[in-house]
Design a protein around this motif. Structure first.
Motif, short mmCIF file in Angstrom:
data_model
loop_
_atom_site.label_atom_id
_atom_site.label_comp_id
_atom_site.label_asym_id
_atom_site.label_seq_id
_atom_site.Cartn_x
_atom_site.Cartn_y
_atom_site.Cartn_z
N VAL A 128 -6.25 2.08 -8.06
CA VAL A 128 -6.20 2.12 -9.52
C VAL A 128 -6.36 3.55 -10.00
N GLY A 129 -5.66 3.90 -11.07
CA GLY A 129 -5.81 5.21 -11.67
C GLY A 129 -4.59 6.08 -11.50
N GLU A 130 -4.70 7.31 -12.01
CA GLU A 130 -3.55 8.21 -12.00
C GLU A 130 -3.46 9.05 -10.74
N HIS B 284 1.22 4.71 -14.29
CA HIS B 284 0.98 5.32 -12.98
C HIS B 284 1.52 4.48 -11.82
N LEU B 285 2.62 3.75 -12.06
CA LEU B 285 3.24 2.90 -11.04
C LEU B 285 2.27 1.83 -10.54
N ALA B 286 1.35 1.41 -11.39
CA ALA B 286 0.44 0.33 -11.03
C ALA B 286 1.17 -1.01 -11.05
N VAL B 287 0.54 -2.02 -10.45
CA VAL B 287 1.23 -3.30 -10.28
C VAL B 287 0.38 -4.50 -10.71
N GLY B 288 -0.63 -4.25 -11.55
CA GLY B 288 -1.49 -5.33 -11.98
C GLY B 288 -0.77 -6.47 -12.66
N SER B 289 0.22 -6.13 -13.47
CA SER B 289 0.94 -7.18 -14.20
C SER B 289 1.73 -8.08 -13.26
N PHE B 290 2.17 -7.53 -12.14
CA PHE B 290 2.92 -8.36 -11.20
C PHE B 290 2.00 -9.31 -10.45
N VAL B 291 0.91 -8.80 -9.88
CA VAL B 291 0.05 -9.65 -9.08
C VAL B 291 -0.71 -10.66 -9.94
N HIS C 280 -4.12 19.60 -3.63
CA HIS C 280 -3.69 18.95 -4.86
C HIS C 280 -4.00 17.46 -4.80
N ARG C 281 -4.42 16.91 -5.90
CA ARG C 281 -4.67 15.47 -5.99
C ARG C 281 -3.45 14.82 -6.63
N TRP C 282 -2.62 14.21 -5.81
CA TRP C 282 -1.33 13.71 -6.23
C TRP C 282 -1.47 12.44 -7.08
N SER C 283 -0.52 12.28 -7.99
CA SER C 283 -0.27 10.99 -8.61
C SER C 283 0.96 10.39 -7.96
N ARG C 284 1.11 9.08 -8.08
CA ARG C 284 2.30 8.44 -7.51
C ARG C 284 3.57 8.92 -8.20
N ALA C 285 3.49 9.14 -9.51
CA ALA C 285 4.66 9.64 -10.23
C ALA C 285 5.06 11.03 -9.76
N GLU C 286 4.07 11.86 -9.42
CA GLU C 286 4.39 13.20 -8.91
C GLU C 286 5.10 13.12 -7.57
N PRO D 45 3.55 21.37 11.36
CA PRO D 45 3.76 20.73 10.06
C PRO D 45 2.77 21.31 9.06
N ALA D 46 3.05 21.14 7.79
CA ALA D 46 2.17 21.69 6.76
C ALA D 46 2.04 20.70 5.61
N LEU D 47 0.88 20.68 4.99
CA LEU D 47 0.70 19.86 3.81
C LEU D 47 1.46 20.46 2.64
N VAL D 48 2.06 19.62 1.84
CA VAL D 48 2.71 20.04 0.61
C VAL D 48 1.66 20.03 -0.51
N ARG D 49 1.54 21.15 -1.20
CA ARG D 49 0.52 21.31 -2.25
C ARG D 49 -0.87 20.97 -1.73
N PRO D 50 -1.33 21.69 -0.69
CA PRO D 50 -2.66 21.40 -0.13
C PRO D 50 -3.74 21.53 -1.19
#
Length: 290
Positions: free
Chosen positions: A18-20, A108-115, A44-50, A37-42
């Motif tokens: 849950v959350g952004e 934030h691409l959450a799915v509460g309404s579906f479940v 950084h706290r990603w959102s799903r939309a990002e 290999p390397a982390l992308v935007r090390p």
């Protein structure tokens, strides 16, 4: 179809929390040579939309990108995703569209309404003891590819299960919203055929990559740089800088990106025995499952 044509390999450790923004999301990128290999935007706290926007706009050319999530639900065992529901989708793409449409108001691409939908909820095990009358108990209904994962020593849980540390159901449903929003711009194997050029998305299971790197199924998580670099060496990639602790989200992404570089060149992994046209269209497949 050339399996050696990809020039970059990305792995996304995904989250349905849950959350952004989520500590559980990590993105790693590996080149086509034996570099680290390397982390992308090390950091950084990603959102799903990002992550969705990065895949659409910043993905390097000819990248095979793996998402650690289920790209569909079980279908073959009952001949439907949601037996008894007149609106049960006919295939994976229709499932993505249904999830995204019913969750249009969820941020934030959450799915509460579906479940929480009265028909869909009957099939899911949800929090606070809410188990639908059509949830089958135990680990829940499994896809054909998840049965194939079991042959490797893995213990997958159903995407209909939304409870517990091992569940991947919520992240998979959130991922289906992303897949619906990128369709037409990035193919998703095997629901789409692997194109002769350009980038593509596959489903990954980070435990499969860890097994290939010499870890055991019950001890697949890596939380130390020394263990991480031992796994990368086993996969033919150079070590990453650093010492001491590392989050398992970061290490999962790094190891799986390195594994994809090697695994993508294996024609057998693109033609698993259980992958029929009907399974490809409805349930999809986990890349690397036999």
């Amino acid at each position: 179809m050339r399996h050696d044509r990809f020039r970059h390999f990305a792995a996304v450790d995904w989250s349905g929390a849950v959350g952004e923004r989520h500590r559980g999301i990590a993105v790693a990128l590996q080149g086509d040579r034996a570099t680290a290999p390397a982390l992308v935007r090390p950091g950084h706290r990603w959102s799903r939309a990002e992550v969705r926007d990065w895949v659409l706009h910043d993905l390097p050319a000819d990248t095979l990108v793996g998402f650690d999530m289920g790209i569909s639900l079980a279908h073959a065992d009952r001949g439907a995703f949601f037996p008894g529901w007149a609106d049960s989708p006919r295939d994976a793409r229709s499932l993505w569209a249904l999830v995204d449409r019913l969750c249009e108001a969820d941020s934030h691409l959450a799915v509460g309404s579906f479940v929480d939908h009265p028909e869909a909820a009957r099939h899911f095990r949800r929090h606070n003891g809410r188990e639908g009358d059509l949830f089958e108990g135990g680990r829940g209904r499994l896809r054909v590819t998840e049965r194939a994962q079991e042959s490797l020593g893995c213990k997958p849980y159903s995407n209909f299960n939304l409870v517990g540390a091992a569940q991947v159901g919520k992240s998979s449903l959130a991922g289906m919203r992303l897949l619906h929003q990128v369709q037409g711009r990035l193919p998703v194997w095997p629901i789409d055929p692997l194109p002769d050029s350009g980038s593509a998305i596959v489903e990954i299971y980070t435990t499969i990559a860890a097994l290939a790197a010499g870890r055991r199924a019950g001890r697949s998580k890596i939380r130390d740089h020394a263990d991480l670099n031992a796994a990368l060496a086993a996969l033919g990639s150079e070590p990453v800088p650093g010492a001491g602790p590392i989050t398992d989200h970061a290490s999962d992404a790094l190891v799986t990106a390195a594994w994809l570089r090697r695994a993508a060149r294996d024609p057998a992994l693109w033609s698993p025995a259980g992958l029929t046209p009907a399974i490809a269209a409805t349930e999809g497949w986990t890349f690397g499952a036999p």
